[in-house]
Design a protein around this motif. Sequence first.
Motif, PDB file in Angstrom:
ATOM      1  N   ASN A 220      17.023-104.828-130.837  1.00  0.00           N
ATOM      2  CA  ASN A 220      17.446-103.478-131.203  1.00  0.00           C
ATOM      3  C   ASN A 220      17.247-102.518-130.043  1.00  0.00           C
ATOM      4  N   SER A 231      18.168 -97.350-132.732  1.00  0.00           N
ATOM      5  CA  SER A 231      19.448 -96.895-133.264  1.00  0.00           C
ATOM      6  C   SER A 231      19.792 -97.717-134.491  1.00  0.00           C
ATOM      7  N   SER A 232      20.263 -97.045-135.521  1.00  0.00           N
ATOM      8  CA  SER A 232      20.651 -97.767-136.716  1.00  0.00           C
ATOM      9  C   SER A 232      22.006 -98.421-136.505  1.00  0.00           C
ATOM     10  N   LYS A 233      22.296 -99.371-137.366  1.00  0.00           N
ATOM     11  CA  LYS A 233      23.639 -99.930-137.445  1.00  0.00           C
ATOM     12  C   LYS A 233      24.304 -99.296-138.655  1.00  0.00           C
ATOM     13  N   CYS A 234      25.613 -99.336-138.684  1.00  0.00           N
ATOM     14  CA  CYS A 234      26.328 -98.604-139.723  1.00  0.00           C
ATOM     15  C   CYS A 234      27.515 -99.396-140.232  1.00  0.00           C
ATOM     16  N   VAL A 279      17.444-101.019-139.527  1.00  0.00           N
ATOM     17  CA  VAL A 279      18.087 -99.906-140.226  1.00  0.00           C
ATOM     18  C   VAL A 279      19.593-100.123-140.228  1.00  0.00           C
ATOM     19  N   ARG A 281      22.820 -98.471-142.162  1.00  0.00           N
ATOM     20  CA  ARG A 281      23.312 -97.436-143.062  1.00  0.00           C
ATOM     21  C   ARG A 281      24.655 -97.871-143.661  1.00  0.00           C
ATOM     22  N   GLU A 332      22.558 -90.142-137.931  1.00  0.00           N
ATOM     23  CA  GLU A 332      21.504 -91.063-138.338  1.00  0.00           C
ATOM     24  C   GLU A 332      20.948 -90.789-139.731  1.00  0.00           C
ATOM     25  N   ASN A 335      23.645 -91.835-145.050  1.00  0.00           N
ATOM     26  CA  ASN A 335      23.466 -93.107-145.731  1.00  0.00           C
ATOM     27  C   ASN A 335      23.873 -92.907-147.189  1.00  0.00           C
TER      28      ASN A 335
END
Length: 348
Positions: A220, A231-234, A279, A281, A332, A335
């Motif tokens: 990550n 950083s989140s993934k989406c 993470v 979202r 960020e 969600n």
Amino acid sequence: MPGRLLLWSWQWAPRRVSPIHRSPAFSVRPRTGLDTLPSSRRFLSSAHTPPENAAVAFQSADRLSGRTCMITGGTSGIGFAIAERFLQEGASSVILVGRSQKRLQDAAGRLGVLTGALPNSDNNNFGQVAARAPEDDTQNLNKIRLLLGDVSDAGSWMRELEKEMSSVDVLVNAAGVSISNILPRSDPEHISQILRTNLEGAMLTSRALMRASIRSRARNRTDAAGEGKPSSKCIINVSSLLALKGGTGAVPYAASKAGLLGMTRSLAVEAAASLKDIVIRSNAIVPGYIETPMIADFTPGETGRLKDLIPLHRFGDPREVADAAVFLAQNEYANNCVLNLDGGLSAV
């Protein structure tokens, strides 16, 4: 393409691209006109202009710098507009997923023209592009990658799909088909095709992203702001106003798009509860009437009547939907965020 997945990088060679791209015969827009048309039927040409009175002013802010984005149904319409915008926002790589090699190649060529993401070349071959390119062009290579595969049959090439997902930060589920018919006359095979492509396909690609993320959790990246936070993934699911507002001749399609909203909610909760330090979202876009060539099927009277029903008195532009996708991808705190883009029609 059971059990087989092909991935290649695209190098653009100057050529004339037809402004009209026909869809597979089985992909037919519902006569209700609600939603964006199925992604296999949508198209955004380089000469496309916003609807009258549309405030479409997109300026790049490199909000997706360093991100790798995968877009199913990215060869036309909203999927294509999202790919174009992601490249303009600095995405390091955009992977277009589709079941037609020709459509994928055509989309890559148009993206090269519209975004300047790829260097000019007299060579129109695939693969091993980096070895042939001048050193100062390498930063532009591999920005557009093409993944040949049918998401409705993603279970047959899941292992390969998970492998490609290992580097993906943003997944956009925009692939979709629709066959207009009232339910008593609907062919069971058509019903199955709609559900498998629109809902099951999105579920399987989302599953692949989650499984790949678990395997590569140690890799990550920290966010571009340097705050030390991962950083989140989406996941962004392209649903439809038909998921919320009834129509005629699109029961399986409406059910599949409503299922996407249920999947969006459940993923937002499940990912937080089961993935620990990862993470992911989960968000959705719910478009209403969107300008595509298929709107030309409407008579002037029908078009006028539909626009009169919309408080903004116009149809949407695919780039306006793409703008929403950028917001969901980079915010960020977004969600289980469901964005209605229907000009106010859902309020009527």
